[in-house]
Design a protein around this motif. Structure first.
Motif, mmCIF file in Angstrom:
data_model
loop_
_atom_site.group_PDB
_atom_site.id
_atom_site.type_symbol
_atom_site.label_atom_id
_atom_site.label_comp_id
_atom_site.label_asym_id
_atom_site.label_seq_id
_atom_site.Cartn_x
_atom_site.Cartn_y
_atom_site.Cartn_z
ATOM 1 N N TYR A 508 5.590 -11.718 -31.177
ATOM 2 C CA TYR A 508 5.467 -10.441 -31.894
ATOM 3 C C TYR A 508 4.987 -9.296 -30.990
ATOM 4 N N ILE A 509 5.134 -9.471 -29.683
ATOM 5 C CA ILE A 509 4.851 -8.358 -28.765
ATOM 6 C C ILE A 509 6.116 -7.515 -28.672
ATOM 7 N N HIS A 510 5.945 -6.203 -28.678
ATOM 8 C CA HIS A 510 7.118 -5.353 -28.548
ATOM 9 C C HIS A 510 7.691 -5.502 -27.129
ATOM 10 N N ALA A 511 8.985 -5.767 -27.043
ATOM 11 C CA ALA A 511 9.603 -5.936 -25.720
ATOM 12 C C ALA A 511 10.987 -5.325 -25.756
ATOM 13 N N GLU A 512 11.334 -4.677 -24.647
ATOM 14 C CA GLU A 512 12.653 -4.047 -24.569
ATOM 15 C C GLU A 512 13.368 -4.499 -23.320
ATOM 16 N N GLY A 513 14.666 -4.683 -23.444
ATOM 17 C CA GLY A 513 15.465 -4.970 -22.261
ATOM 18 C C GLY A 513 16.224 -3.711 -21.882
ATOM 19 N N TYR A 514 16.360 -3.468 -20.579
ATOM 20 C CA TYR A 514 17.034 -2.248 -20.127
ATOM 21 C C TYR A 514 17.866 -2.535 -18.884
ATOM 22 N N PRO A 515 18.997 -1.837 -18.710
ATOM 23 C CA PRO A 515 19.693 -1.964 -17.425
ATOM 24 C C PRO A 515 18.811 -1.338 -16.348
ATOM 25 N N ALA A 516 18.596 -2.047 -15.248
ATOM 26 C CA ALA A 516 17.628 -1.596 -14.235
ATOM 27 C C ALA A 516 17.901 -0.154 -13.806
ATOM 28 N N GLY A 517 19.167 0.203 -13.651
ATOM 29 C CA GLY A 517 19.513 1.531 -13.143
ATOM 30 C C GLY A 517 19.289 2.651 -14.145
ATOM 31 N N GLU A 518 19.051 2.314 -15.401
ATOM 32 C CA GLU A 518 18.858 3.328 -16.439
ATOM 33 C C GLU A 518 17.420 3.835 -16.500
ATOM 34 N N MET A 519 16.524 3.137 -15.812
ATOM 35 C CA MET A 519 15.099 3.454 -15.927
ATOM 36 C C MET A 519 14.799 4.920 -15.674
ATOM 37 N N LEU A 526 7.494 5.443 -19.501
ATOM 38 C CA LEU A 526 6.599 4.451 -20.118
ATOM 39 C C LEU A 526 5.674 3.786 -19.107
ATOM 40 N N ILE A 527 6.050 3.856 -17.839
ATOM 41 C CA ILE A 527 5.358 3.005 -16.859
ATOM 42 C C ILE A 527 3.957 3.508 -16.530
ATOM 43 N N ASP A 528 3.011 2.600 -16.658
ATOM 44 C CA ASP A 528 1.656 2.836 -16.165
ATOM 45 C C ASP A 528 1.060 1.478 -15.811
ATOM 46 N N GLU A 529 -0.204 1.451 -15.449
ATOM 47 C CA GLU A 529 -0.794 0.207 -14.942
ATOM 48 C C GLU A 529 -0.946 -0.865 -16.030
ATOM 49 N N THR A 530 -0.662 -0.511 -17.288
ATOM 50 C CA THR A 530 -0.809 -1.525 -18.348
ATOM 51 C C THR A 530 0.521 -2.187 -18.695
ATOM 52 N N LEU A 531 1.629 -1.634 -18.200
ATOM 53 C CA LEU A 531 2.931 -2.132 -18.667
ATOM 54 C C LEU A 531 3.501 -3.227 -17.761
ATOM 55 N N LEU A 554 16.228 -3.634 -6.195
ATOM 56 C CA LEU A 554 15.005 -3.550 -5.396
ATOM 57 C C LEU A 554 14.460 -2.113 -5.410
ATOM 58 N N SER A 555 15.349 -1.127 -5.332
ATOM 59 C CA SER A 555 14.897 0.269 -5.402
ATOM 60 C C SER A 555 14.252 0.535 -6.756
ATOM 61 N N ASN A 556 14.840 -0.036 -7.828
ATOM 62 C CA ASN A 556 14.250 0.158 -9.155
ATOM 63 C C ASN A 556 12.870 -0.483 -9.224
ATOM 64 N N VAL A 557 12.720 -1.642 -8.573
ATOM 65 C CA VAL A 557 11.402 -2.298 -8.547
ATOM 66 C C VAL A 557 10.403 -1.364 -7.867
ATOM 67 N N GLN A 558 10.847 -0.739 -6.768
ATOM 68 C CA GLN A 558 9.941 0.165 -6.047
ATOM 69 C C GLN A 558 9.529 1.355 -6.922
ATOM 70 N N GLU A 559 10.480 1.823 -7.732
ATOM 71 C CA GLU A 559 10.145 2.929 -8.647
ATOM 72 C C GLU A 559 9.026 2.516 -9.607
ATOM 73 N N VAL A 560 9.071 1.247 -10.030
ATOM 74 C CA VAL A 560 8.048 0.766 -10.974
ATOM 75 C C VAL A 560 6.708 0.597 -10.254
#
Ligand code: F6R
Length: 632
Positions: A508-519, A526-531, A554-560
């Motif tokens: 029951y945790i809210h979870a979303e799937g996204y295409p990596a390149g759409e971020m 949405l991204i912060d140290e809690t996500l 990998l570039s998307n990972v770096q963005e996060v």
């Protein structure tokens, strides 16, 4: 999956077997049968009935059976409809030998041809019936040579001719009070008990709950083991006849735990069953020599498939995720455009008719109302339809021009796991088959992909233990968060969606799937140290397209990470660049990109599972959800 219960001992055998079969009902079945022998009787008596156990009980009430040894079976249909004739036990020509079987005999057509030429008469379409005739033939030939052999020797010689998977129970009226059991693949357990007068009694079953109410002294057969049960005890041998020592274990599980095979939840058991489910879905459909894929049961001729210009797939939920992964497989291997719809949307969007389009429906239950409605719409638009389904004879299969059955076995946990990986397997086989009839793959490419597919079950088996421990550990840090994000690119995107769905369904945790390149087009906000962000960052380094997609991810990972997001990356063994970049890496074995989803989904299922367990959720029956959604 099929259930087996056999008994040799002082008690009246029928109630013992029926009670055992009842306790195996959780495995799912659609017909049942029982064979009983009494010393002095020329033939073994059989009773069978389609449907639930109450039907066979009624048959037994009208035509009772009495005996001291016997074997029963509940059948979960895989090949052939769930009818009385197809129900086990199956007999040889004389009615003296009967066999119950769990598994698939891959080479049964070849063996049936050989046995028919030797004069054997077959009365069913099943693969199991050939085993009874094969044993009969082996004994007949030995007799003719003047060297008669006992049942166990004949079974030993017969099983050496079988390819595929089997758990077997065999009886012969010529050798009363004896059961021969053999295992190659599906489990077999043996029980040692004593009746109230201290007399020895012996049991065989496909799972512990079938005999747990009689004994807790259990022996688990290994692959390649045979057990010979008689009133004098049990002997163990390998398929060569060499004697074996097998240790008795004292099982302390309670009956409910036993149904779960000792696992805490059905979902966990089903996650661990995936190597078997994938293997069974593949068995008998591939040639490891030529790379050919055989989907004969699909009943659409190759010439017709070759003319298909596009494919429309409709499905719901997890099955929709499998369908979307299937789109990547079919487009990549067979070069046919594929459209995937939510079944609930398909018929309300006024789809465009195309007589050359093939309709596909993916549904583990085969009873989902939205998917059935989409099928009706496809047929009305003039398309042929193919179903991928886990239940033989389910609604969806009746109007389909062909069905590719997944052989996951019944799935009890509401959140789909092994049905999903079996659907992905079936879609991969379908894509390969389509590619072969359309000539879009070279024989060498086909052979290599088939070979890689056949290696997946062992790869999952090898990684399960480590990945489980890692996910259990991660769950400690992440079970209290409010949101999760799952990212993937290409075929990994639907797997990200499936990972997110698993988490929301059971924790029951809210979870979303996204295409990596759409971020960067919105969700980065949405991204912060809690996500926590779960990223499918796998690649096949031998495939340039896959390498490129990986570099982009990998570039998307770096963005996060640049925005302090907490990344859990799923990566292929040895991807050092990721290890340095992110907080957590879960490694999976290498595979061609189109097969990576079968490996990637395992940690996602386990992460969801362990988080849900830590949150005290009802994992097997999440709130507001049902296993089969039969309303629109
Ligand atoms: C999720 C899940 C559901 C089903 C969906 C379709 O874990 O099981 O999303 O996938 O309800 O069901 P079937 O495949 O039976 O048509």
């Amino acid at each position: 999956m099929c259930g087996i219960v056999g008994y040799v001992g002082p008690k009246e055998v029928v109630p013992v077997i029926l009670e055992g079969l009842r306790r195996l009902e959780y495995r799912g079945y659609d017909s049942a049968g029982i064979a009983v022998g009494t010393p002095g009787q020329e033939k073994l008596e059989i009773r069978r009935a389609p449907g639930k156990l109450r039907n066979i009980e009624e048959v037994l009430r009208q035509h009772p059976l009495h005996g001291t040894y016997g074997i029963g079976h509940t059948r979960w249909a895989t090949h052939g409809r769930p009818t009385e004739e197809n129900a086990h036990p199956h007999r040889d020509c004389t009615g003296r030998i009967v066999v119950v079987h769990n598994g698939i005999v891959e080479n049964y057509i070849e063996l049936k041809r050989e046995l028919t030429a030797q004069g054997h008469l077959f009365v069913t379409q099943t693969d199991t019936e050939i085993i009874a005739h094969l044993i009969e033939e082996v004994q007949k030939q030995a007799e003719a040579a003047g060297t008669p052999i006992p049942l166990e020797v004949a079974v030993r010689q017969a099983v050496k001719r079988l390819t595929g998977a089997f758990a077997l129970g065999v009886l012969s009226s010529l050798e009363p009070d004896k059961i021969v059991a053999a295992r190659f693949g599906p489990p077999v357990v043996i029980g040692l008990g004593k009746d109230e007068h201290g007399q020895g009694e012996y049991f065989v079953a496909s799972d512990v709950p079938g005999i747990l109410h009689h004994t807790r002294n259990i022996i688990f057969l290994n692959d390649g083991d045979m057990a010979i049960l008689t009133l004098n005890g049990i002997a163990f041998t390998d398929f060569e006849g060499n004697p074996l020592e097998r240790k008795t274990q004292r099982v302390t599980w309670d009956p409910i735990q036993a149904e779960k095979g000792g696992y805490k939840h059905f979902m966990l058991k089903e996650i661990w069953e995936q190597p078997r489910a994938i293997r069974d879905t593949t068995l008998g459909r591939i040639s490891l020599e030529t790379g050919q894929v055989f989907l004969n049961e699909m009943a659409i001729a190759p010439e017709e498939l070759a003319k298909v210009t596009s494919i429309n797939i409709a499905a719901c939920g997890t099955s929709w995720h499998a369908a979307t992964a299937g789109k990547y497989m079919i487009e990549r291997l067979a070069r046919i455009p594929v459209e995937v719809d939510y079944a609930s949307e398909y018929r309300y969007r006024d789809p465009i008719a195309d007589p050359n389009a093939l309709g596909m429906l993916i549904t583990q239950s085969g009873e989902t109302a939205d998917t059935l409605a989409a099928q009706r719409e496809m047929i009305a638009l003039g398309s042929k339809t193919v179903a991928i389904c886990n239940v033989v004879g389910a609604m969806i299969t009746r109007d389909a021009n062909g069905t590719i059955y997944t052989h996951a076995g019944p799935e009890i946990g509401v959140a789909s796991t092994k049905a999903f990986s079996s659907q992905i397997t079936a879609l991969f086989l379908f894509a390969l088959h389509l590619a072969q009839v359309r000539g879009t793959l070279t024989p060498a490419e086909s052979l290599s992909l088939v070979d890689e597919l056949s290696r997946i079950p062992a790869k999952i088996q090898d990684m399960l233990q480590n990945v489980s421990l890692q996910c259990e550990e991660l769950a400690k840090s992440f079970s209290t968060v409010r949101d999760f994000l799952y990212l993937g690119r290409g075929i990994h995107f639907p797997i990200a969606l499936e990972g997110a769905l698993k988490l929301k369904e059971i924790s029951y945790i809210h979870a979303e799937g996204y295409p990596a390149g759409e971020m960067k087009h919105g969700p980065n906000a949405l991204i912060d140290e809690t996500l926590p962000v779960v990223v499918l960052a796998t690649q096949d380094p031998n495939d340039p397209g896959s390498r490129l997609r990986y570099e982009k991810t990998l570039s998307n990972v770096q963005e996060v990470t640049a925005r302090s997001g907490r990344v859990i990356a799923i990566a292929v063994d040895g991807q050092q660049d990721l290890v340095q970049l992110v907080e957590h890496v879960i490694s999976i074995p290498p595979a061609p990109e189109l097969l990576l989803p079968l490996l990637e989904i395992i940690p996602l299922q386990l992460l969801a599972y362990y988080i849900a367990v830590r949150r005290g959720c009802d994992v097997d029956q999440p709130r507001n959800l049902a296993k089969s959604v039969t309303v629109e």
